[in-house]
Write a protein that holds these residues in place. Structure first.
Motif, PDB file in Angstrom:
ATOM      1  N   LEU A   1     120.532  55.689 104.269  1.00  0.00           N
ATOM      2  CA  LEU A   1     121.170  56.901 104.793  1.00  0.00           C
ATOM      3  C   LEU A   1     122.129  57.508 103.774  1.00  0.00           C
ATOM      4  N   LYS A   2     122.807  56.653 103.031  1.00  0.00           N
ATOM      5  CA  LYS A   2     123.697  57.146 101.975  1.00  0.00           C
ATOM      6  C   LYS A   2     122.899  57.857 100.890  1.00  0.00           C
ATOM      7  N   GLU A   3     121.743  57.269 100.509  1.00  0.00           N
ATOM      8  CA  GLU A   3     120.887  57.884  99.499  1.00  0.00           C
ATOM      9  C   GLU A   3     120.331  59.225  99.976  1.00  0.00           C
ATOM     10  N   LEU A   4     120.116  59.346 101.283  1.00  0.00           N
ATOM     11  CA  LEU A   4     119.644  60.604 101.857  1.00  0.00           C
ATOM     12  C   LEU A   4     120.770  61.633 101.972  1.00  0.00           C
ATOM     13  N   LYS A   5     121.989  61.175 101.639  1.00  0.00           N
ATOM     14  CA  LYS A   5     123.190  62.027 101.719  1.00  0.00           C
ATOM     15  C   LYS A   5     123.472  62.491 103.146  1.00  0.00           C
ATOM     16  N   ILE A   6     123.205  61.592 104.092  1.00  0.00           N
ATOM     17  CA  ILE A   6     123.514  61.848 105.500  1.00  0.00           C
ATOM     18  C   ILE A   6     124.738  61.009 105.853  1.00  0.00           C
ATOM     19  N   LYS A   7     125.799  61.675 106.232  1.00  0.00           N
ATOM     20  CA  LYS A   7     127.063  60.985 106.454  1.00  0.00           C
ATOM     21  C   LYS A   7     127.164  60.447 107.878  1.00  0.00           C
ATOM     22  N   PRO A   8     127.858  59.317 108.043  1.00  0.00           N
ATOM     23  CA  PRO A   8     128.117  58.811 109.390  1.00  0.00           C
ATOM     24  C   PRO A   8     129.159  59.684 110.080  1.00  0.00           C
ATOM     25  N   PRO A   9     129.301  59.526 111.406  1.00  0.00           N
ATOM     26  CA  PRO A   9     128.670  58.489 112.235  1.00  0.00           C
ATOM     27  C   PRO A   9     127.263  58.873 112.674  1.00  0.00           C
ATOM     28  N   TYR A  10     126.467  57.852 113.010  1.00  0.00           N
ATOM     29  CA  TYR A  10     125.078  58.040 113.410  1.00  0.00           C
ATOM     30  C   TYR A  10     124.873  57.620 114.865  1.00  0.00           C
ATOM     31  N   ILE A  11     123.874  58.236 115.474  1.00  0.00           N
ATOM     32  CA  ILE A  11     123.394  57.787 116.782  1.00  0.00           C
ATOM     33  C   ILE A  11     122.187  56.915 116.500  1.00  0.00           C
ATOM     34  N   LEU A  12     122.297  55.625 116.745  1.00  0.00           N
ATOM     35  CA  LEU A  12     121.183  54.716 116.508  1.00  0.00           C
ATOM     36  C   LEU A  12     120.278  54.695 117.736  1.00  0.00           C
TER      37      LEU A  12
END
Length: 326
Positions: free
Chosen positions: A127-138
């Motif tokens: 997710l970090k490599e995709l440049k998507i920042k937390p927080p996430y809904i799992l």
């Protein structure tokens, strides 16, 4: 007589070796061709990131402010194809990421231990490599519920909610013994035996992973990709290692609950909820620490609840997430 027999045995040995080499070569060539074909057909939504110097595949769709991360169950053939109808529906309002663990889909294989810690760190790195920042809904299905629970307890600031799809709970493994699957199945996978099995018996894979699937929402192409991924990865090294780690991974979370401030929606399938001996609903309730924001919903269907209940899952997710205070 002995010389003649020796020649026959040597000839048979050479023939068997040649057949095995040919079988392995055919399997590897076909796998490479198939992966290339489907990589192109999935288009720009299929992305590859580098995690621990290995390639991990991710399918990203949607532009919403909230990110839902779909995590597949143990052994699920082609998480991208498996979740596609649900991905399409959820992506109308959310950014949706389907991560394919190492040894799944288009991701590389791995010899790394399939521990809770490694799964979670790989998810975070991707997710970090995709440049998507937390927080996430799992949004975990099946055994990924264990990895999600580990994630939420270790990194609470990175998980805004969990919406489980008939997801596993640690205490369900309490009466199980540890798994010790050996390498025989690995050899069959390496030789391409499952490719032969799947060619002659399409029901072999579907009886394990596709029971009850709604073929009106799963195209023939999606089903074909699931079949292909089955012959690519079933009982490969990471697949077997994950199964062998299942008891240990669950045991690390025995009697542990979700954080009190974490919103959780457990979408449970009716088929498992109705099995009295399984105690499925109770297992989900037992990990709740705050019932005011941690809920259960039962939907008609089987364990792969997203095979038939895409609309209902999406509606439940919307209603649940709309009630979460940012």
């Amino acid at each position: 007589m002995l010389k003649k027999l020796k020649k026959i045995l040597v000839g048979l040995f050479i023939l068997i070796v040649a057949l095995l080499v040919g079988l392995i070569g055919y399997h590897n060539i076909k796998t490479s061709i198939e992966k290339s074909k489907y990589t192109k057909s999935l288009g720009e939504n299929l992305k590859f990131v580098t995690v621990n110097n290995k390639k991990m595949s991710c399918y990203v769709k949607g532009t919403g402010d909230k990110t839902i991360v779909l995590l597949s169950g143990f052994g699920t053939p082609s998480p991208v194809a498996n979740f596609m109808p649900l991905t399409d529906e959820l992506s109308k309002k959310y950014k949706v990421v389907v991560l394919e663990y190492f040894g799944y889909g288009f991701s590389d294989s791995t010899n790394d231990v399939r521990s809770n810690e490694n799964f979670v760190e790989e998810i975070r790195s991707a997710l970090k490599e995709l440049k998507i920042k937390p927080p996430y809904i799992l949004m975990p299905h099946s055994f990924s519920g264990i990895y999600s629970m580990y994630y939420a307890n270790k990194y609470p600031d990175e998980v805004s909610a969990i919406i489980g799809l008939d997801d596993s709970k640690p205490n369900q493994m309490k009466n199980n013994s540890s798994v010790n699957k050996h390498g025989y199945d690995k050899i069959k996978s390496f030789l391409g035996v499952y490719r032969i099995i799947d060619y002659f018996n399409k029901n072999y894979m579907e009886d394990m992973f596709c029971k009850g699937i709604d073929k009106s929402i799963y195209s023939e192409d999606l089903l074909n990709l699931m079949h292909k991924d089955f012959v690519w990865h079933y009982n490969t090294t990471p697949n077997i290692n994950e199964e062998n780690m299942s008891y240990q991974n669950a045991s690390e979370l025995f009697d542990i609950k979700y954080p009190e401030n974490l919103p959780v929606l457990s979408i449970v399938c009716s088929k498992n909820a109705e099995k009295e001996g399984l105690g499925w609903v109770q297992l989900h309730e037992d990990v709740f620490s705050n019932p005011s924001i941690q809920k259960i919903e039962i939907l008609p269907g089987r364990h792969y609840i997203h095979y038939t209940r895409v609309g209902a899952i999406s509606n439940l997710a919307d209603s649940f997430l709309n009630n979460i205070t940012d």
